[in-house]
Design an enzyme around this catalytic site. Structure first.
Site, PDB file in Angstrom:
ATOM      1  N   ALA A 137      -3.338  -8.068   7.525  1.00 36.37           N
ATOM      2  CA  ALA A 137      -3.574 -10.257   7.020  1.00 36.37           C
ATOM      3  C   ALA A 137      -4.359  -9.093   5.809  1.00 36.37           C
ATOM      4  CB  ALA A 137      -4.959 -10.004   6.898  1.00 36.37           C
ATOM      5  N   GLY A 156      -3.727  -7.306  11.291  1.00 38.72           N
ATOM      6  CA  GLY A 156      -3.526  -8.894  11.560  1.00 38.72           C
ATOM      7  C   GLY A 156      -1.278  -8.964  12.055  1.00 38.72           C
ATOM      8  N   GLU A 165      -0.972  -7.958  15.313  1.00 39.58           N
ATOM      9  CA  GLU A 165      -1.753  -8.914  16.345  1.00 39.58           C
ATOM     10  C   GLU A 165      -0.448  -9.951  16.178  1.00 39.58           C
ATOM     11  OE1 GLU A 165      -5.118  -9.084  13.374  1.00 39.58           O
ATOM     12  OE2 GLU A 165      -6.667  -9.430  15.294  1.00 39.58           O
ATOM     13  N   GLU A 203      -8.421  -1.857  11.075  1.00 42.23           N
ATOM     14  CA  GLU A 203      -9.677  -2.786  10.082  1.00 42.23           C
ATOM     15  C   GLU A 203     -10.871  -1.698  10.373  1.00 42.23           C
ATOM     16  OE1 GLU A 203      -7.454  -4.115  12.467  1.00 42.23           O
ATOM     17  OE2 GLU A 203      -7.095  -5.778  11.897  1.00 42.23           O
TER      18      GLU A 203
HETATM   19  N1  CO8 Z   1      -2.480  -6.351   2.261  1.00 43.95           N
HETATM   20  C1  CO8 Z   1      -1.657  -6.295   1.243  1.00 43.95           C
HETATM   21  N2  CO8 Z   1      -1.907  -5.461  -0.230  1.00 43.95           N
HETATM   22  C2  CO8 Z   1      -0.943  -4.288   0.486  1.00 43.95           C
HETATM   23  C3  CO8 Z   1      -1.027  -4.565   2.589  1.00 43.95           C
HETATM   24  C4  CO8 Z   1      -2.613  -5.328   2.956  1.00 43.95           C
HETATM   25  N3  CO8 Z   1      -2.788  -5.424   4.270  1.00 43.95           N
HETATM   26  N4  CO8 Z   1      -0.683  -3.083   2.798  1.00 43.95           N
HETATM   27  C5  CO8 Z   1       0.028  -2.621   1.771  1.00 43.95           C
HETATM   28  N5  CO8 Z   1       0.171  -3.297   0.569  1.00 43.95           N
HETATM   29  C6  CO8 Z   1       0.407  -3.086  -0.566  1.00 43.95           C
HETATM   30  C7  CO8 Z   1      -0.033  -2.147  -1.081  1.00 43.95           C
HETATM   31  O1  CO8 Z   1      -1.071  -2.058  -1.357  1.00 43.95           O
HETATM   32  C8  CO8 Z   1       0.779  -1.912  -1.932  1.00 43.95           C
HETATM   33  O2  CO8 Z   1       0.347  -2.550  -3.721  1.00 43.95           O
HETATM   34  P1  CO8 Z   1       0.779  -1.271  -4.677  1.00 43.95           P
HETATM   35  O3  CO8 Z   1       1.949  -1.421  -4.875  1.00 43.95           O
HETATM   36  O4  CO8 Z   1       0.938  -2.784  -5.744  1.00 43.95           O
HETATM   37  O5  CO8 Z   1      -0.518  -1.204  -4.900  1.00 43.95           O
HETATM   38  C9  CO8 Z   1       2.042  -2.061  -1.572  1.00 43.95           C
HETATM   39  O6  CO8 Z   1       1.766  -2.837  -0.563  1.00 43.95           O
HETATM   40  C10 CO8 Z   1       2.914  -0.619  -0.539  1.00 43.95           C
HETATM   41  O7  CO8 Z   1       1.647  -0.504  -0.138  1.00 43.95           O
HETATM   42  P2  CO8 Z   1       1.525   1.175  -0.347  1.00 43.95           P
HETATM   43  O8  CO8 Z   1       2.257   2.240  -1.771  1.00 43.95           O
HETATM   44  O9  CO8 Z   1       0.522   0.950   0.222  1.00 43.95           O
HETATM   45  O10 CO8 Z   1       2.504   2.270   0.950  1.00 43.95           O
HETATM   46  P3  CO8 Z   1       2.662   3.261   1.792  1.00 43.95           P
HETATM   47  O11 CO8 Z   1       3.691   3.375   1.966  1.00 43.95           O
HETATM   48  O12 CO8 Z   1       1.894   4.589   1.223  1.00 43.95           O
HETATM   49  O13 CO8 Z   1       1.593   2.994   2.981  1.00 43.95           O
HETATM   50  C11 CO8 Z   1       0.950   2.108   4.544  1.00 43.95           C
HETATM   51  C12 CO8 Z   1       1.797   2.179   4.017  1.00 43.95           C
HETATM   52  C13 CO8 Z   1       0.012   3.186   5.732  1.00 43.95           C
HETATM   53  C14 CO8 Z   1       1.741   0.369   5.930  1.00 43.95           C
HETATM   54  C15 CO8 Z   1      -0.450   1.185   3.753  1.00 43.95           C
HETATM   55  O14 CO8 Z   1       0.181   0.587   2.976  1.00 43.95           O
HETATM   56  C16 CO8 Z   1      -1.534   0.612   4.458  1.00 43.95           C
HETATM   57  O15 CO8 Z   1      -2.792   1.757   5.560  1.00 43.95           O
HETATM   58  N6  CO8 Z   1      -2.000  -0.739   4.276  1.00 43.95           N
HETATM   59  C17 CO8 Z   1      -2.901  -1.471   4.431  1.00 43.95           C
HETATM   60  C18 CO8 Z   1      -2.428  -1.809   6.563  1.00 43.95           C
HETATM   61  C19 CO8 Z   1      -4.138  -2.011   7.323  1.00 43.95           C
HETATM   62  O16 CO8 Z   1      -4.709  -1.255   6.900  1.00 43.95           O
HETATM   63  N7  CO8 Z   1      -3.971  -3.479   7.403  1.00 43.95           N
HETATM   64  C20 CO8 Z   1      -5.203  -3.940   8.018  1.00 43.95           C
HETATM   65  C21 CO8 Z   1      -5.666  -4.941   7.377  1.00 43.95           C
HETATM   66  S1  CO8 Z   1      -6.672  -6.139   7.916  1.00 43.95           S
HETATM   67  C22 CO8 Z   1      -6.265  -6.833   8.396  1.00 43.95           C
HETATM   68  O17 CO8 Z   1      -5.498  -7.006   8.964  1.00 43.95           O
HETATM   69  C23 CO8 Z   1      -7.460  -7.601   9.689  1.00 43.95           C
HETATM   70  C24 CO8 Z   1      -6.296  -9.060  10.373  1.00 43.95           C
HETATM   71  C25 CO8 Z   1      -7.856 -10.374  10.938  1.00 43.95           C
HETATM   72  C26 CO8 Z   1      -8.335 -11.051   9.583  1.00 43.95           C
HETATM   73  C27 CO8 Z   1      -8.855 -11.720  10.334  1.00 43.95           C
HETATM   74  C28 CO8 Z   1      -9.562 -12.745   8.955  1.00 43.95           C
HETATM   75  C29 CO8 Z   1      -8.425 -13.111   7.665  1.00 43.95           C
END
Ligand code: CO8
Length: 261
Positions: free
Chosen positions: A67, A112, A115, A135
């Site tokens: 998400a 998400g 999921e 999460e």
């Molecule tokens: N949301 C928003 N932006 C994101 C997300 C995300 N989930 N994942 C990556 N991005 C963005 C980064 O912020 C980055 O943006 P910017 O270039 O502006 O800094 C861009 O995408 C590229 O990402 P990275 O530079 O981090 O890329 P890497 O190759 O270094 O890393 C990863 C890739 C490992 C995937 C890393 O981006 C990461 O850990 N992302 C987050 C993953 C995460 O924690 N996902 C779970 C989110 S919580 C969730 O899904 C809950 C679901 C249920 C919700 C229910 C109610 C709302």
């Protein structure tokens, strides 16, 4: 085909290919993307031309990285409940579409994203896929069904291991625990997903829909009630034109010509 802001959608040979396309956020699901998914799956349900769906992420790196974290940051308690239920409703619609939905996991499927993949009928991953429920690292728990579907899919202990560590698993490990159903070289993922759907399309569309209904409708019931669901749906299949055609074709040693009725 309608134009969407965050989805690329095309329809060919009965297959609706949906690519989630938000490259700046690794295809993370914001509200707009969820609304668009809702809309395109409503179309998929209603269209006779759509026989099956492939859901994937645009680009080579990510299926869906979760998400959208920037939107979650703004939620208070009540908004959090509402936003979780909003996504859960859409994912449930995908799960109960009545047509086969393949999650073609072409990279990160996190939070998400994992999921969403679990709401699909089957999950095929490319060799570079990484899946997980991170999460807890953000001080959150899954809100789109992760604590429930992951347990059902891979068992309580293995699910808790992933949910409590937030660790990612690669495609091989995901296959070994049953989180994905096949692994393909990255460049073959969509082709293999299409091949799978075309094998399904050779069978009776009605029988395939009834299989999906029996599995989804019986999964949460106790065994006697679930077997009754199966018996009722079996009866519908037995009385169908497709069964008459399929059985006649078998006895006449020819290929069946199913009408889906
Ligand atoms: N949301 C928003 N932006 C994101 C997300 C995300 N989930 N994942 C990556 N991005 C963005 C980064 O912020 C980055 O943006 P910017 O270039 O502006 O800094 C861009 O995408 C590229 O990402 P990275 O530079 O981090 O890329 P890497 O190759 O270094 O890393 C990863 C890739 C490992 C995937 C890393 O981006 C990461 O850990 N992302 C987050 C993953 C995460 O924690 N996902 C779970 C989110 S919580 C969730 O899904 C809950 C679901 C249920 C919700 C229910 C109610 C709302």
């Amino acid at each position: 085909m309608k134009n969407y802001e965050n989805l690329n959608v095309s329809l060919s040979e009965g297959i609706l290919l949906i690519e989630i396309n938000r490259p700046k956020a690794l295809n993370a699901l914001n509200r707009k993307t969820l609304e668009e998914l809702d809309d395109v799956f409503n179309f998929a349900r209603g269209s006779d031309e759509v026989m099956g769906v492939i859901l994937t992420g645009a680009g080579d790196k990510s299926f869906v990285a979760g998400a959208d974290i920037t939107e979650i940051k703004k939620l208070n308690t009540y908004e959090g409940i509402e936003f979780a239920k909003f996504g859960q409703g859409i994912f449930r619609k995908i799960e109960t579409l009545g047509k086969v939905v393949v999650a073609a996991i072409n990279g990160f499927a996190l939070g998400g994203g994992c999921e969403l993949a679990m709401s699909c009928s089957v999950r095929f991953a490319s060799e570079n896929a990484k899946l997980g429920q991170p999460e807890v690292k953000l001080g959150l728990i899954p809100g789109y069904g992760g604590t429930q579907r992951l347990v059902r899919l891979i068992g309580k202990g293995r699910a808790l291991k992933l949910l409590l560590t937030g660790d990612m698993v690669d495609a091989k490990e995901a296959f070994e625990v049953g989180l994905v159903d096949a692994v393909f070289p990255h460049e073959n993922l969509i082709e293999e997903s299409k091949k799978f759907l075309k094998r399904v399309f050779k069978n009776s569309p009605l029988a395939c829909k009834l299989v999906l209904d029996a599995v989804n409708g019986g999964e949460e019931l106790e065994l006697d009630a679930a077997l009754q669901v199966e018996a009722n749906l079996f009866g519908i299949s037995a009385g169908s034109q497709d069964a008459k055609e399929g059985i006649t074709a078998f006895l006449e040693k020819r290929s069946p010509n199913f009408s889906g009725k």
